[in-house]
Design a protein around this motif. Structure first.
Motif, PDB file in Angstrom:
ATOM      1  N   GLU A  45      31.461  29.389  35.456  1.00  0.00           N
ATOM      2  CA  GLU A  45      31.252  30.030  36.769  1.00  0.00           C
ATOM      3  C   GLU A  45      30.643  29.081  37.791  1.00  0.00           C
TER       4      GLU A  45
ATOM      5  N   LYS B 251      40.558  35.771  37.711  1.00  0.00           N
ATOM      6  CA  LYS B 251      40.578  36.634  38.900  1.00  0.00           C
ATOM      7  C   LYS B 251      39.223  37.315  39.099  1.00  0.00           C
ATOM      8  N   ARG B 252      38.658  37.836  38.020  1.00  0.00           N
ATOM      9  CA  ARG B 252      37.354  38.502  38.128  1.00  0.00           C
ATOM     10  C   ARG B 252      36.278  37.515  38.576  1.00  0.00           C
ATOM     11  N   LYS B 253      36.317  36.305  38.015  1.00  0.00           N
ATOM     12  CA  LYS B 253      35.307  35.308  38.367  1.00  0.00           C
ATOM     13  C   LYS B 253      35.423  34.888  39.829  1.00  0.00           C
TER      14      LYS B 253
ATOM     15  N   GLU C 105      36.713  36.697  42.287  1.00  0.00           N
ATOM     16  CA  GLU C 105      36.339  37.819  43.148  1.00  0.00           C
ATOM     17  C   GLU C 105      34.842  38.078  43.114  1.00  0.00           C
ATOM     18  N   GLN C 106      34.154  37.666  42.048  1.00  0.00           N
ATOM     19  CA  GLN C 106      32.697  37.763  42.016  1.00  0.00           C
ATOM     20  C   GLN C 106      32.048  36.825  43.019  1.00  0.00           C
TER      21      GLN C 106
ATOM     22  N   ARG D 224      43.489  37.173  34.251  1.00  0.00           N
ATOM     23  CA  ARG D 224      42.645  38.302  34.683  1.00  0.00           C
ATOM     24  C   ARG D 224      41.173  37.913  34.697  1.00  0.00           C
ATOM     25  N   LEU D 225      40.736  37.134  33.708  1.00  0.00           N
ATOM     26  CA  LEU D 225      39.348  36.691  33.664  1.00  0.00           C
ATOM     27  C   LEU D 225      39.023  35.791  34.850  1.00  0.00           C
TER      28      LEU D 225
END
Length: 250
Positions: A102, A17-19, A21-22, A14-15
């Motif tokens: 990131e 995925k967020r990165k 999508e950012q 999930r982490l």
């Protein structure tokens, strides 16, 4: 762009995925095991890009490729840098060491998008990469560090007469008839010691070949081992291990 993540730790998936999508990209699917991935790839159109964890809960992710011919580009993710540091980039887009940074993630995805725009080949030589993950010669324990009060003592494996468990603790017994408490249970020690020299004769004892000075036939088809100095308890080869123990001794 169709992106999927294969990662056995769901919070980490999930982490990531967020990165991703950012960065303005879209993750359409998250998978969590070799078995689940094989099933998914056999039923769905393959994505443009896969973020692939190397060590999954049910095996190395390379097992997926044994069942499915994957056409996607791959960015490998791993917490084990010994898996990744040997000329790993090959035909894959990149690899990322966990925890994923990131900036490194952006470099990897930019590299992928650049190759897509140039229509460069993204074929992946899995066998070549798999060879990098082939296990190297195993290094076995040669010494142990034990704590004695506020001091530390190093004990060489050659000085150990046996390992034994007692009252939920694990102990080293040395040839000079001393005992030292250690943190490692017998189950782990069994894998850390070279099998040709050490044998777990029962739930309680692991003994080295050099300590086995005398073997006595014992009740119920078992064997009793006489060690040089350890006398606190009988050292018995459990009945189910007798045949294998004899082969090991031979």
């Amino acid at each position: 762009m169709n992106i999927i993540i294969i990662e056995d730790e769901k919070p980490a998936a999930r982490l990531l995925k967020r990165k991703v999508e950012q960065l303005g990209l879209t993750v359409t699917t998250m998978l969590h095991s070799v078995e689940e991935s094989i099933d998914w790839f056999s039923k769905n159109q393959h994505p443009d890009l896969i973020f692939l964890d190397i060590q999954l809960s049910d095996g190395l992710s390379f097992e997926i490729f044994e069942k499915v011919k994957i056409q996607s580009a791959i960015i490998f993710t791993t917490a084990y840098d010994e898996y990744a540091l040997r000329a790993f980039k090959l035909n894959s887009i990149d690899y990322l060491l966990k925890p994923i940074d990131e900036d490194e993630l952006k470099v990897a995805t930019d590299k992928f998008q650049e190759q897509i725009s140039k229509k460069e080949s993204l074929s992946l030589n899995i066998e070549q990469i798999r060879s990098m993950f082939a296990p190297t010669e195993k290094v076995y324990k040669s010494r142990f560090t034990v704590k004695i009060g506020v001091q530390m003592k190093i004990i060489n494996v050659d000085d150990i007469e046996c390992f034994y468990s007692e009252n939920k603790g694990t102990y080293i017994h040395t040839f000079d008839n001393r005992d030292y408490l250690i943190d490692t249970p017998l189950e782990i020690l069994e894998d850390e010691l070279e099998a040709k020299n050490w044998y777990r004769i029962s739930r309680k004892f692991i003994v080295p070949l050099v300590s086995v000075k005398e073997i006595v036939v014992y009740s119920n088809s078992r064997l009793k081992i006489i060690l040089p100095t350890y006398k606190e308890d009988e050292v018995i080869v459990s009945r189910e291990k007798v045949a294998d123990f004899k082969n090991w001794m031979a």
